[in-house]
Design an enzyme around this catalytic site. Sequence first.
Site, PDB file in Angstrom:
ATOM      1  N   GLU B  51       0.811  -1.220   0.000  1.00  0.00           N
ATOM      2  CA  GLU B  51       0.000   0.000   0.000  1.00  0.00           C
ATOM      3  C   GLU B  51       0.844   1.270   0.000  1.00  0.00           C
ATOM      4  O   GLU B  51       0.462   2.278  -0.575  1.00  0.00           O
ATOM      5  CB  GLU B  51      -0.956   0.031   1.196  1.00  0.00           C
ATOM      6  CG  GLU B  51      -2.098  -0.981   1.111  1.00  0.00           C
ATOM      7  CD  GLU B  51      -1.736  -2.303   1.758  1.00  0.00           C
ATOM      8  OE1 GLU B  51      -0.541  -2.535   2.042  1.00  0.00           O
ATOM      9  OE2 GLU B  51      -2.660  -3.119   1.973  1.00  0.00           O
ATOM     10  N   PHE B 113     -11.598  -6.864  13.835  1.00  0.00           N
ATOM     11  CA  PHE B 113     -10.525  -7.342  12.970  1.00  0.00           C
ATOM     12  C   PHE B 113     -10.179  -6.268  11.928  1.00  0.00           C
ATOM     13  O   PHE B 113     -11.067  -5.704  11.294  1.00  0.00           O
ATOM     14  CB  PHE B 113     -10.949  -8.642  12.266  1.00  0.00           C
ATOM     15  CG  PHE B 113      -9.913  -9.138  11.287  1.00  0.00           C
ATOM     16  CD1 PHE B 113      -8.660  -9.534  11.738  1.00  0.00           C
ATOM     17  CD2 PHE B 113     -10.170  -9.166   9.931  1.00  0.00           C
ATOM     18  CE1 PHE B 113      -7.692  -9.968  10.847  1.00  0.00           C
ATOM     19  CE2 PHE B 113      -9.218  -9.601   9.029  1.00  0.00           C
ATOM     20  CZ  PHE B 113      -7.971 -10.003   9.490  1.00  0.00           C
ATOM     21  N   GLN B 114      -8.922  -5.994  11.782  1.00  0.00           N
ATOM     22  CA  GLN B 114      -8.405  -4.979  10.867  1.00  0.00           C
ATOM     23  C   GLN B 114      -9.020  -3.601  11.103  1.00  0.00           C
ATOM     24  O   GLN B 114      -9.226  -2.833  10.166  1.00  0.00           O
ATOM     25  CB  GLN B 114      -8.571  -5.413   9.399  1.00  0.00           C
ATOM     26  CG  GLN B 114      -7.640  -6.578   9.063  1.00  0.00           C
ATOM     27  CD  GLN B 114      -7.500  -6.835   7.567  1.00  0.00           C
ATOM     28  OE1 GLN B 114      -8.416  -6.585   6.794  1.00  0.00           O
ATOM     29  NE2 GLN B 114      -6.351  -7.361   7.166  1.00  0.00           N
ATOM     30  N   LYS B 163     -17.647   0.044   5.924  1.00  0.00           N
ATOM     31  CA  LYS B 163     -18.136  -1.013   5.037  1.00  0.00           C
ATOM     32  C   LYS B 163     -19.642  -0.931   4.831  1.00  0.00           C
ATOM     33  O   LYS B 163     -20.146  -1.156   3.729  1.00  0.00           O
ATOM     34  CB  LYS B 163     -17.756  -2.392   5.595  1.00  0.00           C
ATOM     35  CG  LYS B 163     -18.042  -3.499   4.594  1.00  0.00           C
ATOM     36  CD  LYS B 163     -17.543  -4.861   5.035  1.00  0.00           C
ATOM     37  CE  LYS B 163     -17.697  -5.846   3.867  1.00  0.00           C
ATOM     38  NZ  LYS B 163     -17.320  -7.209   4.260  1.00  0.00           N
ATOM     39  N   MET B 480      24.581   8.169   1.787  1.00  0.00           N
ATOM     40  CA  MET B 480      24.516   9.474   2.430  1.00  0.00           C
ATOM     41  C   MET B 480      24.809   9.357   3.920  1.00  0.00           C
ATOM     42  O   MET B 480      25.499  10.192   4.501  1.00  0.00           O
ATOM     43  CB  MET B 480      23.148  10.117   2.187  1.00  0.00           C
ATOM     44  CG  MET B 480      23.066  11.568   2.592  1.00  0.00           C
ATOM     45  SD  MET B 480      24.309  12.605   1.784  1.00  0.00           S
ATOM     46  CE  MET B 480      23.397  13.217   0.375  1.00  0.00           C
TER      47      MET B 480
END
Lengths: 181, 574
Positions: B51, B113-114, B163, B480
Amino acid sequence: MLQIISLLLENKPGALMRVTGLLSQRGYNIESLTVARTLDPEISRMTIVVDVETAQRQQVIKQMNKLINVLQATDLTDLPAVVRELVLVRIRTAQESRAAVLKEAEIFGGRVVDSSTEGFAIEVTGDPEKLGEFVDVMRSYGEIEATRSGAVVIALEAKRLRLQPPVPTRAGGSKVEEPVA
Amino acid sequence: MSTLMSGARMLVECLAREGVDCMFGYPGGVTLPFYDVLYDHQIRHILVRHEENAAFAAEGYARATGRVGVCCATSGPGATNLTTGLVDAMMDSIPIVAITGQVSTKLIGSDAFQEADTFGITRPCTKHNYLVKKLDDLGQAIHEAFYVAASGRPGPVLVDITKDVLQGQGHYQPVASVHLPGYKVFTEGHTGQIRRAAQLIQESARPLVYSGGGIIAAGATRELREFVELAGTPAVNTLMGLGGLPSSHPNFISLPGMHGSYAANMAMTNADLLIALGVRFDDRVTGRLAAFAPHAKVIHVDIDPAEIGKNRAPEVPIVGDVKRVLAKLNKLLSEAPPTDEKLSAARRAWWRQIRQWKEEHPLEVVKSDTEIKPQHLMGEIDRISGGDAIVSSDVGQHQMWAAQLIRFNEPRLWLNSGGLGSMGFGLPAAIGAQFAHPEKLVFAVVGDGGFQMSIPELATVASYGLPIKIVVMNNGYLGMVRQWQTLFYNNRLSAVELDCFPDAEKLAGAYGFKGRTIDKPWELAPALEEAVREPGPYLLNVKVSPLESVYPMVPAGGAINEMVLGPPQPVAAK
């Protein structure tokens, strides 16, 4: 120094979080914060006292004004305005000093809201500095517990007293107003 | 007229209405209804492999086009993975809209959940964000999101949708207008201040344009060019502003700041007037603020009032769209009488001085007979690009060398993570840019560190057959950080050695495209040409001299005219 900010914001979920989050994100310390609805239930008025360096004052206001839910942020520190705070003090005091406590409360314009054999609960409103003095005085009479409301402020300049959105909007388009930069 | 449809379809209709042609995302449990609608919709969904890279790809798309980039992710980990890309877009003022799924309204707060508090987590990562818990609010939120992302100072906006909203049925009423009473955009610029600015410009003996990402965001490159020509000023472009003035333009100096050129930093320090256009006086540009441009009056034009006076108090503050303000300034300048002879002489001396600084310490393509110098690599990419290719850079040494040595003759060719400095940005941003411009040559110029953060996206490159030329500047170090350890930590090289790097040919081969590793200077030009000739993707792993450092360099806390121009006496490696 302490900066007093009066904020009008849309009464939307998360609006309060945006303001407090911004303050901590930019490293400004909140001294006190109060919020409640205005006459228009969709708009809230918030009074924030922050501890910032003088040079940062304008930056705080500008950052606040960038928040989309904030309709107007005004720095009232140096403008004509009335600042008030409320304190509730419970004091446990000996019988012999009850009269003295009541006298002191009267001097500060306090009101006894509860009385018992153990002591009093007293309510005082005033400017935040005066309330500090009141709490100190009460402390000299015995054990106390104090709850302060945080400052609320109202500007005395007519043009700052507005509940309308500060910027006229054109539907769907950008708003055009020249700021005095 | 309104039609009954699901929230998910309403969402897709809104996106289509906003002109979205492609979006980058990764599906999950709560976004199932949305993906079901996408199944046979004309909006193209690009499946990335993480993502974070969906957000970077959306940024790449937005940076390369100026249009709003779109990414989406599911609730919980999907949303939290987006955050780096959101902050990256915030720092660089890039317009993206992120759509995330949220657990059902009745489950919010139950540690479902999630479930994650996406709305809370992304508050400081976005210009604005929304949590949509009612179907009636969905259309408004989406259209506001696009408006806020693209207008004013652009930035990321996230819309978190539960949802049950996606599954619900409702009537879609096309939103005719966006009403945001607290959103203020000042575009015109104060007429009086613009006049004062023109006055200062005409009186200045040593003027300098310091222009940045705002020029590109505002699409003001034409106005900028006209301005520097009318005013006769030299110009520096910041890291975010490269391409604002064509690198080939005679008034262009190069980039200023920590790894800016000698000429750019000396010009900043000696100017008597700084015309700051769409910049924010970033610490990487100014060095020690107290010593920055000490002789200069400042004209600061920015669309964000909070940027003006944030780091440097300007003599002339102008809040406005830099495109419009420049157009007005140009009009005033073109009507102004010619400057007097005394001032003209001073201006000529200023130009002579700048040319002399340029000649004294130019940004040079260093070459060696035995090994590939990083600067040589950038010089070759520059030769092939000719100022016209899209170069998407990662973060670190290669980014600085690329910015110094690759020319950009147009805006939106140089894509890099400027403010946040997010490693792993280069490849996914190149993916977004290639989708936006399928016909253009796109280089992902990355280090061996950042590349290994975005390796999963090789699958995206392969599966969509994107002809991106991935050029890894491989020095075997987090270069760097290594450079700082060498210079400021007694060369105690701690956790910076990347001693394992996959075989590029096998790695690319495993994904079904070509790859190659080179380490000889004479292989460089032909290998790059071969990569560009290849119709598909190409992974070119270029092993460069490992201990090269980026110069000039302004040490942290230093003034920008106190540059270190070259390496110190060699220190024995541990």
